[in-house]
Design a protein around this motif. Structure first.
Motif, mmCIF file in Angstrom:
data_model
loop_
_atom_site.group_PDB
_atom_site.id
_atom_site.type_symbol
_atom_site.label_atom_id
_atom_site.label_comp_id
_atom_site.label_asym_id
_atom_site.label_seq_id
_atom_site.Cartn_x
_atom_site.Cartn_y
_atom_site.Cartn_z
ATOM 1 N N ARG A 35 0.739 -0.964 0.371
ATOM 2 C CA ARG A 35 -0.001 0.086 -0.106
ATOM 3 C C ARG A 35 0.711 1.572 -0.128
ATOM 4 O O ARG A 35 2.160 0.900 0.805
ATOM 5 C CB ARG A 35 -0.515 -0.048 1.243
ATOM 6 N N CYS A 60 -1.573 5.191 3.485
ATOM 7 C CA CYS A 60 -2.989 4.898 2.904
ATOM 8 C C CYS A 60 -2.999 3.715 3.991
ATOM 9 O O CYS A 60 -2.003 2.877 4.440
ATOM 10 C CB CYS A 60 -2.434 4.576 1.571
ATOM 11 N N PRO A 74 -6.165 7.066 1.472
ATOM 12 C CA PRO A 74 -5.109 8.111 2.624
ATOM 13 C C PRO A 74 -6.038 8.022 4.059
ATOM 14 O O PRO A 74 -6.728 8.341 4.224
ATOM 15 C CB PRO A 74 -5.163 9.788 1.643
ATOM 16 N N ARG A 75 -4.602 7.586 4.748
ATOM 17 C CA ARG A 75 -5.019 8.213 6.491
ATOM 18 C C ARG A 75 -5.673 9.458 6.593
ATOM 19 O O ARG A 75 -7.014 9.260 7.287
ATOM 20 C CB ARG A 75 -3.589 7.725 7.138
#
Length: 194
Positions: free
Chosen positions: A65, A69, A94-95
């Protein structure tokens, strides 16, 4: 809250009413609630075959990943303009999209880099048609459909390059072969264990 259909096909109160009803739902453990048609659809926990494939996909995607993300299995993704809310088997987002969101607030589907759906017998057509249509309209760049119940035999299909609600490129392979996921992933996903 009522989710009865109005004469326009949308529940009374429209998208906002559907989203509120979804947020207030008390979903049994393991079940998924999605806004698929003109209302909320409940899906029971998946079976062993589904879970085995999910484990293999998870193992392949976690190491590749993109930085920043996350790989999520229970994250709601919404497509408000199409009055849809799905909970994909996997989504890479995306976090930063999750910071500050309440727990019951879905992420906009257009923020997803990759969505993966694994068909179950009862939802195969939804994954093949409704979700593909929704993800394409949201601009999700890569939709990976792992279809255990394809009429031509179990297969994996990668849909890419969404334009005007349709994916322009489609690559389909039977279970047992490898399918290439383009950058930012850059791997050949081995489906031999599926």
């Amino acid at each position: 809250m009522s989710t009865e259909a109005s004469t326009t096909g949308m529940p009374y109160g429209g998208w906002a009413a559907l989203l509120t009803a979804w947020q207030e739902l008390d979903v049994p453990a393991g079940w998924r609630a999605e806004i698929v048609g003109n209302g909320i659809t409940m899906t029971p926990p998946p079976g062993n075959g589904h879970n085995l494939i999910a484990d293999l996909v998870n193992e392949a995607l976690v190491p590749i990943r993109p930085p920043g993300c996350g790989l999520y299995q229970t994250l709601g993704v919404s497509i408000p303009l199409r009055a849809k809310l799905f909970i994909p088997d996997f989504v890479i987002v995306p976090r930063d999209e999750l910071y500050g969101l309440p727990d019951n607030q879905p992420v906009s589907a257009d923020r997803a880099l990759l969505v993966v759906e694994i068909t179950s017998f009862g939802n195969a057509e939804t994954d093949r048609k409704t979700k593909r249509w929704g993800y394409a309209h949201a601009g999700v760049p890569l939709y990976l459909l792992i279809d255990r119940f394809d009429e031509d035999g179990p297969a994996v299909t990668l849909f890419s390059d969404p334009v005007d609600g349709h994916y322009q490129h489609v690559v389909r392979i039977p279970f047992g072969e490898k399918i290439s996921l383009p950058e930012p992933f850059g791997i050949d996903l081995d489906t031999g264990g599926f």
